[in-house]
Scaffold this motif. Structure first.
Motif, PDB file in Angstrom:
ATOM      1  N   ASP A  63       0.841  -1.199   0.000  1.00  0.00           N
ATOM      2  CA  ASP A  63       0.000   0.000   0.000  1.00  0.00           C
ATOM      3  C   ASP A  63       0.871   1.242   0.000  1.00  0.00           C
ATOM      4  O   ASP A  63       1.948   1.268   0.627  1.00  0.00           O
ATOM      5  N   PHE A  64       0.397   2.272  -0.684  1.00  0.00           N
ATOM      6  CA  PHE A  64       1.098   3.556  -0.633  1.00  0.00           C
ATOM      7  C   PHE A  64       0.101   4.692  -0.847  1.00  0.00           C
ATOM      8  O   PHE A  64      -0.677   4.686  -1.803  1.00  0.00           O
ATOM      9  N   ASP A  65       0.141   5.652   0.071  1.00  0.00           N
ATOM     10  CA  ASP A  65      -0.699   6.844  -0.027  1.00  0.00           C
ATOM     11  C   ASP A  65       0.229   8.044   0.174  1.00  0.00           C
ATOM     12  O   ASP A  65       0.811   8.206   1.257  1.00  0.00           O
ATOM     13  N   PRO A  66       0.418   8.885  -0.841  1.00  0.00           N
ATOM     14  CA  PRO A  66       1.353  10.008  -0.690  1.00  0.00           C
ATOM     15  C   PRO A  66       0.991  10.952   0.450  1.00  0.00           C
ATOM     16  O   PRO A  66       1.870  11.616   1.002  1.00  0.00           O
ATOM     17  N   ASP A  67      -0.290  10.994   0.820  1.00  0.00           N
ATOM     18  CA  ASP A  67      -0.700  11.863   1.922  1.00  0.00           C
ATOM     19  C   ASP A  67      -0.289  11.301   3.283  1.00  0.00           C
ATOM     20  O   ASP A  67      -0.410  11.989   4.301  1.00  0.00           O
ATOM     21  N   LYS A  68       0.182  10.055   3.296  1.00  0.00           N
ATOM     22  CA  LYS A  68       0.612   9.434   4.554  1.00  0.00           C
ATOM     23  C   LYS A  68       2.125   9.209   4.577  1.00  0.00           C
ATOM     24  O   LYS A  68       2.633   8.457   5.405  1.00  0.00           O
ATOM     25  N   ALA A  69       2.836   9.883   3.683  1.00  0.00           N
ATOM     26  CA  ALA A  69       4.278   9.655   3.546  1.00  0.00           C
ATOM     27  C   ALA A  69       5.034   9.864   4.851  1.00  0.00           C
ATOM     28  O   ALA A  69       6.001   9.152   5.146  1.00  0.00           O
TER      29      ALA A  69
ATOM     30  N   TYR B 265       5.375   6.739   6.942  1.00  0.00           N
ATOM     31  CA  TYR B 265       6.131   5.596   6.438  1.00  0.00           C
ATOM     32  C   TYR B 265       7.600   5.622   6.873  1.00  0.00           C
ATOM     33  O   TYR B 265       8.205   4.578   7.108  1.00  0.00           O
TER      34      TYR B 265
END
Length: 284
Positions: free
Chosen positions: A69-75, A78
């Motif tokens: 999973d990857f969401d740029p708004d949650k960078a 990570y």
């Protein structure tokens, strides 16, 4: 050694060096130094908060730990770099207050209009970053963010105008007009430490632990050290508010002897207090 004696000793050694300076008033130079020490303690607290915020977020949102999973708004969740939303909002707000203080000192120290306009531009940029960070943090369960958003929003147009000024008297009026909201912003951030502590405490909770609100016994001393670190910063913010009041009054009154003396006393207390808090919260 008592706090009063510590302050007196510091005053004896610092004042001659400061009054020998050719530009600016000694009281504001000491104020800037003392505020800087407070800001250094703030960075320690916020670095700890950022770590705790990531831990809590990763537990509550399974997607943060799923490699597919990857969401740029949650960078920011990570990797352990940059600040996650709550920490970013608080740090941005403090950066705005810091830049305001630098501008206040610049005015008192005789900076020309062009230099003050440059500081106003920096402050405007910091306030813009603050409003954006608070907007992102608004989705979190916090009580202090909405009020801080309103304050930053009211300050933005003031410094959008201030960066276009080219008159020192106009800068003075704009800074003093902004002070109630700038002070209130720092108070809001100070009161947000209750929620900050909740995040830090939750980061220690482990599944299956029944006692100590779910915190393993081995981690309780760490939580106590975190509480001490946060408490030290609150004490410093309280004294910072006293110093900021004195600095603003000194600018308003044109640094009269009485107001300059009050600023000097408040700044010495802030500096001594910052050193004591640093020593009291240093890891054993």
């Amino acid at each position: 050694m008592s706090f009063r004696w510590s302050a007196l000793i510091l005053l004896v050694f610092l004042l001659p060096a400061l009054t020998a300076c050719n530009t600016g008033i000694a009281e504001f130079q000491l104020y800037e130094q003392a505020y800087g020490q407070q800001a250094a303690e703030a960075d320690k607290v916020l670095d700890r908060l950022a770590s705790a915020e990531r831990i809590v977020a990763r537990r509550s949102d399974p997607s943060l730990t799923r490699v597919f999973d990857f969401d740029p708004d949650k960078a920011a969740y990570y990797v352990d770099a940059g600040d996650p939303p709550l920490t970013a909002a608080i740090r941005a707000g403090l950066n705005s207050v810091t830049t305001y203080n630098a501008m206040l000192a610049g005015l008192a120290n005789g900076e020309n209009a062009n230099a003050l306009a440059s500081r106003a531009g920096t402050l405007y940029s910091n306030l813009l970053a603050t409003t954006e960070a608070l907007s992102i943090a608004a989705g979190l369960p916090t009580a202090f963010v909405p009020g801080a958003q309103a304050l930053a929003g009211r300050l933005l147009p003031l410094f959008e105008q201030a960066q276009k000024l080219r008159d020192r008297a106009a800068f003075r009026r704009k800074l003093l007009e902004a002070y109630p909201d700038m002070r209130a912003l720092l108070v809001r951030l100070r009161n947000g430490t209750r929620e900050m502590y909740t995040v830090i405490q939750c980061s220690y909770v482990k599944r299956g632990v029944i006692r100590n609100r779910g915190i393993p016994a081995a981690d309780v001393p760490k939580l106590e050290a975190d509480r001490k670190l946060l408490a030290g910063w609150v004490i410093l913010m309280d004294q910072t508010l006293v110093s900021m009041d004195a600095a603003t009054q000194a600018v308003l009154a044109g640094a009269s002897p009485t107001d300059a003396s009050a600023l000097l006393d408040a700044s010495v207390e802030l500096r001594v207090l910052a050193e004591r808090v640093r020593d009291a919260t240093r890891p054993q």
